[in-house]
Scaffold this motif. Structure first.
Motif, PDB file in Angstrom:
ATOM      1  N   SER A 264       6.172   1.141 -13.837  1.00 22.12           N
ATOM      2  CA  SER A 264       6.967   2.244 -14.387  1.00 22.12           C
ATOM      3  C   SER A 264       6.312   3.604 -14.138  1.00 22.12           C
ATOM      4  N   THR A 265       5.005   3.600 -13.796  1.00 20.85           N
ATOM      5  CA  THR A 265       4.339   4.874 -13.530  1.00 20.85           C
ATOM      6  C   THR A 265       4.342   5.220 -12.039  1.00 20.85           C
ATOM      7  N   TYR A 266       4.915   4.374 -11.204  1.00 17.18           N
ATOM      8  CA  TYR A 266       4.884   4.593  -9.747  1.00 17.18           C
ATOM      9  C   TYR A 266       5.950   5.585  -9.312  1.00 17.18           C
ATOM     10  N   SER A 267       5.668   6.261  -8.211  1.00 14.25           N
ATOM     11  CA  SER A 267       6.700   7.087  -7.578  1.00 14.25           C
ATOM     12  C   SER A 267       7.576   6.174  -6.727  1.00 14.25           C
ATOM     13  N   LEU A 268       8.716   6.735  -6.270  1.00 14.69           N
ATOM     14  CA  LEU A 268       9.629   5.920  -5.475  1.00 14.69           C
ATOM     15  C   LEU A 268       8.956   5.396  -4.209  1.00 14.69           C
ATOM     16  N   GLY A 269       8.142   6.268  -3.569  1.00 12.34           N
ATOM     17  CA  GLY A 269       7.455   5.857  -2.352  1.00 12.34           C
ATOM     18  C   GLY A 269       6.520   4.688  -2.599  1.00 12.34           C
ATOM     19  N   MET A 270       5.818   4.724  -3.746  1.00 10.64           N
ATOM     20  CA  MET A 270       4.898   3.631  -4.068  1.00 10.64           C
ATOM     21  C   MET A 270       5.656   2.344  -4.365  1.00 10.64           C
ATOM     22  N   ARG A 271       6.794   2.488  -5.038  1.00 13.81           N
ATOM     23  CA  ARG A 271       7.612   1.299  -5.297  1.00 13.81           C
ATOM     24  C   ARG A 271       8.080   0.679  -3.992  1.00 13.81           C
ATOM     25  N   GLN A 272       8.471   1.579  -3.061  1.00 10.96           N
ATOM     26  CA  GLN A 272       8.912   1.104  -1.757  1.00 10.96           C
ATOM     27  C   GLN A 272       7.792   0.317  -1.081  1.00 10.96           C
ATOM     28  N   ARG A 273       6.572   0.854  -1.170  1.00  8.34           N
ATOM     29  CA  ARG A 273       5.447   0.175  -0.524  1.00  8.34           C
ATOM     30  C   ARG A 273       5.137  -1.157  -1.205  1.00  8.34           C
ATOM     31  N   LEU A 274       5.227  -1.155  -2.537  1.00  6.02           N
ATOM     32  CA  LEU A 274       4.991  -2.403  -3.254  1.00  6.02           C
ATOM     33  C   LEU A 274       6.077  -3.422  -2.895  1.00  6.02           C
ATOM     34  N   GLY A 275       7.295  -2.911  -2.724  1.00  8.12           N
ATOM     35  CA  GLY A 275       8.391  -3.787  -2.324  1.00  8.12           C
ATOM     36  C   GLY A 275       8.111  -4.432  -0.977  1.00  8.12           C
ATOM     37  N   ILE A 276       7.576  -3.641  -0.051  1.00  9.69           N
ATOM     38  CA  ILE A 276       7.236  -4.178   1.273  1.00  9.69           C
ATOM     39  C   ILE A 276       6.109  -5.199   1.143  1.00  9.69           C
ATOM     40  N   ALA A 277       5.114  -4.881   0.306  1.00  8.07           N
ATOM     41  CA  ALA A 277       4.005  -5.812   0.103  1.00  8.07           C
ATOM     42  C   ALA A 277       4.547  -7.148  -0.383  1.00  8.07           C
ATOM     43  N   GLN A 278       5.467  -7.076  -1.312  1.00 10.14           N
ATOM     44  CA  GLN A 278       6.102  -8.270  -1.860  1.00 10.14           C
ATOM     45  C   GLN A 278       6.817  -9.054  -0.762  1.00 10.14           C
ATOM     46  N   ALA A 279       7.522  -8.321   0.124  1.00  9.72           N
ATOM     47  CA  ALA A 279       8.280  -8.993   1.179  1.00  9.72           C
ATOM     48  C   ALA A 279       7.359  -9.647   2.207  1.00  9.72           C
TER      49      ALA A 279
ATOM     50  N   LEU B 194      12.999   8.480   0.312  1.00  8.17           N
ATOM     51  CA  LEU B 194      11.604   8.853   0.588  1.00  8.17           C
ATOM     52  C   LEU B 194      11.535  10.299   1.076  1.00  8.17           C
ATOM     53  N   ASP B 195      10.379  10.921   0.868  1.00  8.57           N
ATOM     54  CA  ASP B 195      10.214  12.281   1.387  1.00  8.57           C
ATOM     55  C   ASP B 195       9.840  12.196   2.872  1.00  8.57           C
ATOM     56  N   PRO B 196       9.888  13.317   3.592  1.00  8.36           N
ATOM     57  CA  PRO B 196       9.700  13.269   5.048  1.00  8.36           C
ATOM     58  C   PRO B 196       8.437  12.540   5.480  1.00  8.36           C
ATOM     59  N   SER B 197       7.321  12.766   4.793  1.00 11.78           N
ATOM     60  CA  SER B 197       6.100  12.093   5.240  1.00 11.78           C
ATOM     61  C   SER B 197       6.190  10.604   4.941  1.00 11.78           C
ATOM     62  N   GLY B 198       6.831  10.269   3.848  1.00  8.34           N
ATOM     63  CA  GLY B 198       7.039   8.860   3.507  1.00  8.34           C
ATOM     64  C   GLY B 198       7.894   8.181   4.555  1.00  8.34           C
ATOM     65  N   ILE B 199       8.927   8.887   5.013  1.00  7.70           N
ATOM     66  CA  ILE B 199       9.816   8.330   6.028  1.00  7.70           C
ATOM     67  C   ILE B 199       9.041   8.067   7.318  1.00  7.70           C
ATOM     68  N   ARG B 200       8.189   9.040   7.687  1.00  4.58           N
ATOM     69  CA  ARG B 200       7.427   8.881   8.927  1.00  4.58           C
ATOM     70  C   ARG B 200       6.494   7.677   8.819  1.00  4.58           C
ATOM     71  N   GLU B 201       5.834   7.576   7.683  1.00  5.33           N
ATOM     72  CA  GLU B 201       4.922   6.465   7.450  1.00  5.33           C
ATOM     73  C   GLU B 201       5.644   5.125   7.557  1.00  5.33           C
ATOM     74  N   MET B 202       6.789   5.066   6.906  1.00  6.06           N
ATOM     75  CA  MET B 202       7.568   3.834   6.880  1.00  6.06           C
ATOM     76  C   MET B 202       7.965   3.421   8.284  1.00  6.06           C
TER      77      MET B 202
END
Lengths: 303, 323
Positions: free
Chosen positions: A132-147, A164-172
């Motif tokens: 619940s304390t994570y940002s959306l980008g971190m949730r996305q990353r945790l979601g990928i970790a889970q997958a 995701l924000d622009p840098s998050g999009i690039r990273e993804m």
């Protein structure tokens, strides 16, 4: 072992009397990123939900690594990792507990593997905190970790860059390319943004109203639809020279649009200059998804 | 399978459900024990040193006087009088003070509504919360069959019901033992009353120790809670929102309490599950809502409802498309 990791044949979904998905068929190979492109409501999410077993197809078959998901569901699913829509995790548990929770549902996942995926998505520092304390980008990353926990052969991501924000999009994007190229995964991503798909995918299926209207490599698809916008001086002379070389598709005030050709563009430029035309600007332009749709569906609007 | 159940319990603990339930029990218990101690003080004051036999005798006379004006309650009153008479004849004090007596009364009164309510807190969003959080999509795309996913949830529910009943017993013992003292476990209690044709049948009446009586009460309370839990579980699969499920289940429980007191002439109402939740009344010997209902009958009706709810739950859950 065959190179086909996901094969879909004659997939169809009817709800009531409405046909939502009409006979989709496609095959994905190991190590490729495949894009699922279409406007909202085209049937992307419904198709993905059928692929991951959340919705039962009315007809047709889905095979993951050769295993039919309607007959050998659990075996087929052990080759698959996915995020459907948002990466929804339990907000009242820590990131680590979330991963443990899903690891239990796969057989034989060690604590080392959990640590490994946590490092892979770069979440070591925050993994003990509540989701619940994570940002959306971190949730996305945790979601990928889970997958990725179960070392899947096929990874299905529904709108992975959404929110995701622009840098998050690039990273993804970089991460998805890495998974396909280095780890040999088949990645299926969906998006309603052509730009997105262009930067990430090898091949793309364009879907509209529940039908695939075209499957091609991104390169092919775009090069046949790409445009070149010229700004020339003097305009009238430039236009007549250019018109002799290629087709003029449209003219706007001060600019002329022609098809793009990687092979011929330089030549056209040289000929224009030799004819005494100053080329102020040559701009390669990607078709907008809307234009591409109009083109492919023959004038049918997106609705 | 065991690890899947552990997962479910971990989520329940993460949501702090058991802490909420324990807190509710503690608050209510404190209120009731306080009220109880005030009441017994008041009674003592009013009666002075009067022997309990005199008091019981007095109550029987009171009720006999009220009989003529009781109307529809006449039968029930008569049965109660007969029962008190039996206590008096056999020199058994029906309200031996102490923790066990309090617990006996508390369980009797909470088994029908309060305990099922606590169970509902856990059961009603077991599935619907996964749906509203969206985590169900992750849960159902693992290499685990839907049957196993749901079964692990149901087993977690059974364990939760047991834990809640245990917590309830433990807390009420601790608090009442402090308030009233820990004596009277072996005091005899009469049970085995049955009502036939409006007559109290004392053929099967026997004396059991209070501790055994309480144990039986808890067994029945566990069963009632499990039935209500299973029905809530079904609603949590059928309904998207936990609030709707909670409301529906509450309406059923409350209508059961109301119906029980007015269905005496509506024969077929005895097949409704909510009319059968008063299992405690069979033990204490009160008249059942519909004539001819017995403990065995009610248990059977509840079991059928429970199995039906399970069948519906599993069928729907395994076929459902998740959007």
């Amino acid at each position: 072992m065959s190179d086909i990791t996901l094969s879909v044949n004659g997939l169809r979904k009817v709800i009531g009397k409405r046909v939502i998905i009409k006979d989709l068929s496609f095959e994905l190979k190991r190590g490729e990123v495949f894009g699922f492109l279409g406007p909202n409501g085209a049937g992307k999410t419904t198709t993905i939900r059928m692929l991951v077993g959340l919705i039962k197809p009315t007809a047709g078959s889905i095979r993951i690594c050769g295993l039919d998901i309607s007959k050998q569901f659990t075996k087929a699913m052990s080759h698959l990792g996915c995020i459907v829509e948002n990466p929804e995790l339990y907000p009242f548990l820590s990131g680590l507990h979330n991963l443990r929770h899903f690891a239990v549902m796969l057989s034989g996942i060690s604590h080392e593997r959990i640590d490994e995926v946590v490092r892979l998505v770069g979440m070591q520092d925050r993994i003990q905190d509540k989701v619940s304390t994570y940002s959306l980008g971190m949730r996305q990353r945790l979601g990928i970790a889970q997958a990725l926990l179960g070392k899947p052969d096929v990874l299905i991501l529904d709108e992975p860059t959404n929110g995701l924000d622009p840098s998050g999009i690039r990273e993804m994007r970089a991460f998805i390319r890495f998974l396909a190229e280095e780890e040999g995964l088949t990645v299926l991503v969906s998006s309603h943004l052509l730009h997105e798909i262009q930067l990430m995918c090898d091949r793309v299926a364009i879907i509209s109203k529940g039908e695939i209207i075209r499957i091609d490599t991104v390169h092919e698809l775009l090069s046949s639809e790409e445009r070149l916008v010229w700004r020339l001086q003097p305009e009238a002379l430039g236009k007549s020279v250019l018109g002799g070389l290629t087709e003029i598709l449209s003219e706007d005030e001060g600019s002329v649009t022609t098809p793009y050709s990687e092979r011929l563009a330089g030549e056209w430029n040289r000929l224009l200059v030799e004819a005494g035309v100053r080329v102020l600007e040559m701009n390669r332009k990607l078709p907008a998804l809307e234009d591409l749709f109009l083109e492919l569906t023959g004038g049918e609007a997106i609705d | 399978m065991i690890s899947l159940v552990q997962n479910e319990l971990m989520k329940l603990l993460g949501k702090r459900r058991f802490m909420i339930i324990a807190a509710i029990i503690v608050v209510l218990l404190s209120l009731f024990t306080y009220a109880q101690s005030r009441q017994s003080e008041a009674v003592k004051e009013r009666l002075g040193d009067v022997d309990w036999r005199t008091e019981l005798q007095q109550r029987i006379v009171d009720w006999q006087n009220r009989l003529s004006s009781a109307g529809q309650w006449k039968d029930q009153l008569q049965i109660q009088i007969q029962q008190y008479q039996y206590y008096l004849d056999h020199d058994v004090n029906p309200s031996e003070p102490g923790a066990p007596t309090f617990i006996r009364g508390f369980v009797e009164n909470s088994a029908e509504l309060f305990l099922p309510l606590l169970v509902m807190i856990v059961a009603v969003d077991l599935v619907s919360s996964e749906r509203s959080m969206g985590t169900i999509k992750l849960l159902l795309t693992r290499p685990v069959s839907r049957f196993k996913v749901l079964l692990s949830k149901y087993i977690a529910l059974i364990l939760s019901v047991s834990l809640i009943i245990f917590l309830f017993g433990l807390l009420s013992f601790l608090i009442s033992a402090v308030m009233f003292g820990n004596q009277g476990w072996s005091a005899p209690v009469l049970t085995g009353f049955s009502v036939q044709g409006g007559e109290l049948n004392i053929a099967g009446v026997r004396l059991v120790s209070q501790s055994r009586y309480i144990l039986q009460q808890f067994g029945l309370a566990w069963f009632i809670s499990l039935v209500v839990g299973t029905l809530s579980f079904m609603l949590s699969i059928l309904m998207r929102s936990s609030a709707a499920g909670m409301g529906t289940m509450l309406a059923c429980l409350i209508s059961g309490a109301i119906l029980s007191s007015m269905v005496s002439s509506w024969e077929s109402a005895k097949y409704l599950f909510m009319v059968n939740l008063g299992l405690m009344d069979y033990m204490s010997g009160s008249a059942p809502p519909v004539e001819g209902m017995t403990l065995g009958f009610s248990l059977a009706v509840l079991a059928v409802w429970m199995l039906g709810a399970l069948a519906v739950s599993f069928t729907v859950f395994m076929r459902k498309d998740i959007y």
